[in-house]
Design a protein around this motif. Sequence first.
Motif, PDB file in Angstrom:
ATOM      1  N   GLU A  12       0.904  -1.277   0.020  1.00  0.00           N
ATOM      2  CA  GLU A  12       0.118  -0.054   0.016  1.00  0.00           C
ATOM      3  C   GLU A  12       0.955   1.088  -0.168  1.00  0.00           C
ATOM      4  O   GLU A  12       0.606   2.284  -0.711  1.00  0.00           O
ATOM      5  N   ASP A  13       1.960   1.099   0.635  1.00  0.00           N
ATOM      6  CA  ASP A  13       2.794   2.254   0.765  1.00  0.00           C
ATOM      7  C   ASP A  13       3.400   2.689  -0.517  1.00  0.00           C
ATOM      8  O   ASP A  13       3.775   3.879  -1.091  1.00  0.00           O
ATOM      9  N   LYS A  14       3.718   1.563  -1.115  1.00  0.00           N
ATOM     10  CA  LYS A  14       4.527   1.627  -2.484  1.00  0.00           C
ATOM     11  C   LYS A  14       3.488   2.140  -3.484  1.00  0.00           C
ATOM     12  O   LYS A  14       3.918   3.012  -4.402  1.00  0.00           O
ATOM     13  N   GLU A  15       2.397   1.612  -3.510  1.00  0.00           N
ATOM     14  CA  GLU A  15       1.215   2.363  -4.340  1.00  0.00           C
ATOM     15  C   GLU A  15       1.100   3.910  -4.164  1.00  0.00           C
ATOM     16  O   GLU A  15       0.879   4.542  -5.286  1.00  0.00           O
ATOM     17  N   LYS A  16       1.132   4.234  -2.858  1.00  0.00           N
ATOM     18  CA  LYS A  16       0.833   5.733  -2.572  1.00  0.00           C
ATOM     19  C   LYS A  16       2.184   6.729  -3.196  1.00  0.00           C
ATOM     20  O   LYS A  16       1.912   7.598  -3.949  1.00  0.00           O
ATOM     21  N   GLU A  17       3.098   5.781  -3.104  1.00  0.00           N
ATOM     22  CA  GLU A  17       4.520   6.422  -3.612  1.00  0.00           C
ATOM     23  C   GLU A  17       4.382   6.860  -5.130  1.00  0.00           C
ATOM     24  O   GLU A  17       4.760   7.802  -5.566  1.00  0.00           O
ATOM     25  N   ILE A  18       3.955   5.733  -5.581  1.00  0.00           N
ATOM     26  CA  ILE A  18       3.824   5.556  -7.216  1.00  0.00           C
ATOM     27  C   ILE A  18       2.976   6.621  -7.711  1.00  0.00           C
ATOM     28  O   ILE A  18       3.036   7.376  -8.636  1.00  0.00           O
ATOM     29  N   LYS A  19       1.805   6.708  -7.305  1.00  0.00           N
ATOM     30  CA  LYS A  19       0.538   7.799  -7.203  1.00  0.00           C
ATOM     31  C   LYS A  19       1.303   9.038  -7.205  1.00  0.00           C
ATOM     32  O   LYS A  19       0.941   9.817  -7.950  1.00  0.00           O
ATOM     33  N   GLN A  20       1.943   9.190  -6.105  1.00  0.00           N
ATOM     34  CA  GLN A  20       2.583  10.525  -5.852  1.00  0.00           C
ATOM     35  C   GLN A  20       3.231  11.186  -6.911  1.00  0.00           C
ATOM     36  O   GLN A  20       3.375  12.093  -7.391  1.00  0.00           O
ATOM     37  N   ILE A  21       4.294  10.200  -7.147  1.00  0.00           N
ATOM     38  CA  ILE A  21       5.201  10.396  -8.273  1.00  0.00           C
ATOM     39  C   ILE A  21       4.780  10.706  -9.639  1.00  0.00           C
ATOM     40  O   ILE A  21       5.182  11.488 -10.301  1.00  0.00           O
ATOM     41  N   LEU A  22       3.954   9.749 -10.118  1.00  0.00           N
ATOM     42  CA  LEU A  22       3.154  10.235 -11.286  1.00  0.00           C
ATOM     43  C   LEU A  22       2.283  11.257 -11.394  1.00  0.00           C
ATOM     44  O   LEU A  22       2.156  12.003 -12.435  1.00  0.00           O
ATOM     45  N   THR A  23       1.894  11.789 -10.176  1.00  0.00           N
ATOM     46  CA  THR A  23       0.850  12.820 -10.192  1.00  0.00           C
ATOM     47  C   THR A  23       1.908  14.106 -10.352  1.00  0.00           C
ATOM     48  O   THR A  23       1.695  15.042 -11.107  1.00  0.00           O
ATOM     49  N   SER A  24       3.147  14.092  -9.843  1.00  0.00           N
ATOM     50  CA  SER A  24       4.179  15.196  -9.840  1.00  0.00           C
ATOM     51  C   SER A  24       4.743  15.298 -11.175  1.00  0.00           C
ATOM     52  O   SER A  24       4.670  16.298 -11.663  1.00  0.00           O
ATOM     53  N   VAL A  25       4.998  14.068 -11.728  1.00  0.00           N
ATOM     54  CA  VAL A  25       5.445  14.027 -13.297  1.00  0.00           C
ATOM     55  C   VAL A  25       4.432  14.805 -14.087  1.00  0.00           C
ATOM     56  O   VAL A  25       4.681  15.472 -15.127  1.00  0.00           O
ATOM     57  N   TYR A  26       3.038  14.292 -14.161  1.00  0.00           N
ATOM     58  CA  TYR A  26       2.098  14.856 -14.794  1.00  0.00           C
ATOM     59  C   TYR A  26       2.013  16.178 -14.948  1.00  0.00           C
ATOM     60  O   TYR A  26       1.747  16.939 -15.690  1.00  0.00           O
ATOM     61  N   ASP A  27       1.915  16.614 -13.544  1.00  0.00           N
ATOM     62  CA  ASP A  27       1.837  18.310 -13.385  1.00  0.00           C
ATOM     63  C   ASP A  27       2.983  18.871 -14.145  1.00  0.00           C
ATOM     64  O   ASP A  27       2.880  20.037 -14.548  1.00  0.00           O
ATOM     65  N   ALA A  28       4.203  18.211 -13.779  1.00  0.00           N
ATOM     66  CA  ALA A  28       5.567  19.059 -14.470  1.00  0.00           C
ATOM     67  C   ALA A  28       5.458  19.074 -15.988  1.00  0.00           C
ATOM     68  O   ALA A  28       5.683  20.073 -16.576  1.00  0.00           O
ATOM     69  N   LEU A  29       4.986  18.174 -16.377  1.00  0.00           N
ATOM     70  CA  LEU A  29       4.625  17.678 -17.867  1.00  0.00           C
ATOM     71  C   LEU A  29       3.703  18.998 -18.530  1.00  0.00           C
ATOM     72  O   LEU A  29       3.944  19.560 -19.314  1.00  0.00           O
ATOM     73  N   ARG A  30       2.560  19.022 -17.709  1.00  0.00           N
ATOM     74  CA  ARG A  30       1.461  19.861 -18.245  1.00  0.00           C
ATOM     75  C   ARG A  30       2.013  21.259 -17.916  1.00  0.00           C
ATOM     76  O   ARG A  30       1.653  22.233 -18.741  1.00  0.00           O
ATOM     77  N   GLN A  31       2.810  21.717 -16.978  1.00  0.00           N
ATOM     78  CA  GLN A  31       3.239  23.094 -16.667  1.00  0.00           C
ATOM     79  C   GLN A  31       4.252  23.491 -17.919  1.00  0.00           C
ATOM     80  O   GLN A  31       4.361  24.688 -18.214  1.00  0.00           O
TER      81      GLN A  31
END
Length: 81
Positions: A12-31
Motif C-alpha cells: 500500500e505504501d508503494k502504491e501511494k508513492e507511485i501515485k504521488q510520483i506519477l501525479t508530480s510528473v503529470y503536473d510538471a509535464l502539463r506546466q
Amino acid sequence: MHEPTISFSIHEDKEKEIKQILTSVYDALRQKGYNPINQIVGYILSEDPTYITTHNNARSLIRRVDRDELLQLLVKSYLND
C-alpha cells in the motif's frame, strides 16, 4: 489491557508513492506545455526518460518507479474504477 495489532503493508505504501510520483510528473509535464498522457505513455512503452521533462525533477522521479509496477498499478486502477 490488550491493544489491537496494527496492520502494515509495504504494498500500500508503494502504491501511494507511485501515485504521488506519477501525479508530480503529470503536473510538471502539463506546466511545460506537453500533453502529459502522451508523454507518460511514450515513456512507459519505450522506457526512454527523455519523454519526461526535467522540470521539477520529474525525470529523476519517474526513474525511481519500476515500469512493471507502474503498469500493474495503472491496470489495477483502471479495472477497479
